[in-house]
Write a protein that holds these residues in place. Structure first.
Motif, PDB file in Angstrom:
ATOM      1  N   TYR A   1      54.634  -6.036  27.166  1.00 54.82           N
ATOM      2  CA  TYR A   1      55.532  -7.010  26.536  1.00 54.82           C
ATOM      3  C   TYR A   1      56.184  -7.907  27.603  1.00 54.82           C
ATOM      4  O   TYR A   1      56.284  -9.123  27.437  1.00 54.82           O
TER       5      TYR A   1
ATOM      6  N   HIS B   1      43.329  -3.731  30.316  1.00 52.55           N
ATOM      7  CA  HIS B   1      42.484  -2.536  30.457  1.00 52.55           C
ATOM      8  C   HIS B   1      41.226  -2.849  31.266  1.00 52.55           C
ATOM      9  O   HIS B   1      40.771  -2.045  32.066  1.00 52.55           O
TER      10      HIS B   1
ATOM     11  N   VAL C   1      42.451  -8.853  17.839  1.00 45.49           N
ATOM     12  CA  VAL C   1      42.757  -7.962  18.965  1.00 45.49           C
ATOM     13  C   VAL C   1      41.586  -7.003  19.203  1.00 45.49           C
ATOM     14  O   VAL C   1      41.135  -6.818  20.331  1.00 45.49           O
TER      15      VAL C   1
ATOM     16  N   HIS D   1      55.379  -3.775  32.030  1.00 42.16           N
ATOM     17  CA  HIS D   1      54.642  -3.326  30.841  1.00 42.16           C
ATOM     18  C   HIS D   1      54.167  -4.553  30.073  1.00 42.16           C
ATOM     19  O   HIS D   1      54.553  -5.696  30.377  1.00 42.16           O
TER      20      HIS D   1
ATOM     21  N   TYR E   1      46.159  -6.883  26.072  1.00 45.76           N
ATOM     22  CA  TYR E   1      45.907  -5.466  26.382  1.00 45.76           C
ATOM     23  C   TYR E   1      44.456  -5.178  26.734  1.00 45.76           C
ATOM     24  O   TYR E   1      44.196  -4.503  27.739  1.00 45.76           O
ATOM     25  N   PRO E   2      43.494  -5.673  25.934  1.00 42.27           N
ATOM     26  CA  PRO E   2      42.098  -5.468  26.370  1.00 42.27           C
ATOM     27  C   PRO E   2      41.839  -6.060  27.756  1.00 42.27           C
ATOM     28  O   PRO E   2      41.096  -5.486  28.556  1.00 42.27           O
TER      29      PRO E   2
ATOM     30  N   HIS F   1      54.911  -2.637  22.093  1.00 44.07           N
ATOM     31  CA  HIS F   1      55.036  -4.086  22.209  1.00 44.07           C
ATOM     32  C   HIS F   1      55.742  -4.664  20.974  1.00 44.07           C
ATOM     33  O   HIS F   1      56.677  -5.455  21.092  1.00 44.07           O
TER      34      HIS F   1
ATOM     35  N   GLN G   1      40.931   2.605  29.824  1.00 42.47           N
ATOM     36  CA  GLN G   1      41.528   2.442  31.171  1.00 42.47           C
ATOM     37  C   GLN G   1      41.820   0.992  31.484  1.00 42.47           C
ATOM     38  O   GLN G   1      40.988   0.153  31.397  1.00 42.47           O
TER      39      GLN G   1
ATOM     40  N   ALA H   1      53.712 -10.483  28.823  1.00 44.19           N
ATOM     41  CA  ALA H   1      53.574 -11.583  27.858  1.00 44.19           C
ATOM     42  C   ALA H   1      54.774 -12.531  27.948  1.00 44.19           C
ATOM     43  O   ALA H   1      54.622 -13.757  27.902  1.00 44.19           O
TER      44      ALA H   1
ATOM     45  N   ARG I   1      52.776 -13.410  16.509  1.00 45.41           N
ATOM     46  CA  ARG I   1      52.538 -13.664  17.944  1.00 45.41           C
ATOM     47  C   ARG I   1      51.486 -12.706  18.499  1.00 45.41           C
ATOM     48  O   ARG I   1      50.758 -13.043  19.420  1.00 45.41           O
ATOM     49  N   PHE I   2      51.442 -11.496  17.952  1.00 44.80           N
ATOM     50  CA  PHE I   2      50.514 -10.492  18.493  1.00 44.80           C
ATOM     51  C   PHE I   2      49.063 -10.813  18.140  1.00 44.80           C
ATOM     52  O   PHE I   2      48.155 -10.568  18.918  1.00 44.80           O
TER      53      PHE I   2
ATOM     54  N   GLU J   1      49.339 -12.301  21.763  1.00 40.76           N
ATOM     55  CA  GLU J   1      49.784 -11.307  22.744  1.00 40.76           C
ATOM     56  C   GLU J   1      48.917 -10.048  22.737  1.00 40.76           C
ATOM     57  O   GLU J   1      48.756  -9.386  23.757  1.00 40.76           O
ATOM     58  N   GLY J   2      48.372  -9.730  21.574  1.00 38.08           N
ATOM     59  CA  GLY J   2      47.552  -8.522  21.469  1.00 38.08           C
ATOM     60  C   GLY J   2      46.310  -8.573  22.331  1.00 38.08           C
ATOM     61  O   GLY J   2      45.785  -7.524  22.724  1.00 38.08           O
ATOM     62  N   THR J   3      45.821  -9.760  22.618  1.00 40.71           N
ATOM     63  CA  THR J   3      44.589  -9.864  23.409  1.00 40.71           C
ATOM     64  C   THR J   3      44.847  -9.610  24.900  1.00 40.71           C
ATOM     65  O   THR J   3      43.907  -9.507  25.682  1.00 40.71           O
TER      66      THR J   3
END
Lengths: 192, 106
Positions: B26, B52, A64, B24, B48-49, A32, A192, B29, A57-58, B44-46
């Motif tokens: 990115y 999942h 996270v 995917h 992924y959890p 990413h 998962q 987002a 931004r992440f 943006e990182g949040t």
């Protein structure tokens, strides 16, 4: 080490604090951030600006990691950490006793090999499980497997002997339990 | 819009962003940002959890795939995910219609 690498290391540490040792979210984060930096560069940003923007931004690693469900096994982690600490203390005490008392019938070479293996394994376990150092995870899996193999061999030898050695069997069992507990404790759990 | 306000709707937004167009993380987002006109400003990182979690609920499936010469984890809706999205869209329309009626009626 780049800013992105430092971020990924912090993310791994934050995830490890929550009992998450799974590499997928870290791999996805790396991809990413690579995409985001590439996009920034396409828009004319410098590498530094693009990395800063992508990371901003992440979101912070703590943020996270906090969104990832905490995984079970904490009591087991405490048990493994405690056992590793105790084992290191016992190795130090026994080695010191051997050196000071110098019993004539002691098998020094065998003891020092066993002590060294146990010490390395316990130190790696503490690094991986207690200090959340990601690099230690693979070596500790290898050393745990080595301990299991070693205890199986000792167990076989002990049982094959004509006279039964209870102390040796107990020591062998302890090595096996330590190896198995470590493996279970740092098991790969798929999000998962 | 702040992250807290979005949380209750995140599942539906993610499912809608992926519906019919496997993507995917990115790209997902980017879609959320572009389609909302930049209003949705989740870290943006949040995502992924959340992705999942939806996969764990079997609303999404994912696989590693080569995209643009790079390995990427690509997500797509399952049949169960499509049913879940349809149900949430219905709930959302009913809710929005009711809120609109009250707000506009006052």
């Amino acid at each position: 080490m780049t800013r992105i690498d430092r971020y990924l290391r912090r993310l791994r540490q934050e995830l490890a604090k929550r009992g998450v040792f799974e590499a997928r979210i870290v791999d996805e984060t790396r991809d990413h951030l690579a995409d985001a930096v590439e996009e920034g560069l396409r828009q004319g940003q410098s590498v530094d600006e693009a990395e800063r923007d992508a990371l901003a931004r992440f979101g912070a690693p703590e943020l996270v990691a906090a969104a990832v469900p905490r995984q079970g096994g904490r009591p087991l982690h405490h048990l493994v950490v405690g056992l590793s600490g105790l084992t290191i203390a016992a190795i130090a005490w026994l080695t010191l006793s051997l050196v000071i008392l110098a019993p004539p019938r002691a098998n020094y070479s065998q003891w020092f090999v066993v002590a060294a293996l146990l010490f390395v394994h316990c130190a790696l376990t503490l690094a991986a499980v207690a200090a959340h150092w990601g690099w230690a995870r693979k070596p500790v899996i290898v050393s745990a497997l080595l301990m299991l193999a070693m205890s199986a061999w000792w167990g076989y030898q002990t049982m094959a002997q004509a006279h039964f050695e209870g102390f040796r069997l107990v020591l062998t069992s302890l090595v096996a339990v330590q190896g198995a507990l470590t493996l279970v404790s740092i098991r790969i759990r798929s999000i998962q | 819009m702040n992250a807290e306000a979005l949380k209750g709707h995140l599942d539906m937004l993610l499912l809608a962003a992926i519906d019919g167009r496997p993507a995917h993380g990115y790209a997902i987002a980017e879609r959320l940002r572009a389609q909302s006109g930049g209003v949705f400003g989740l870290p943006e990182g949040t995502l992924y959890p959340a992705l999942h979690r939806l996969e764990r609920a079997r609303w999404l499936s994912s696989r590693w795939s080569a995209v643009g010469g790079r390995r990427r984890r690509v997500y797509q809706l399952t049949a169960k995910g499509q049913r879940a999205l349809a149900a949430r869209q219905r709930e959302w329309r009913d809710f929005a219609r009711a809120v609109f009626a009250v707000v506009e009626g006052s």
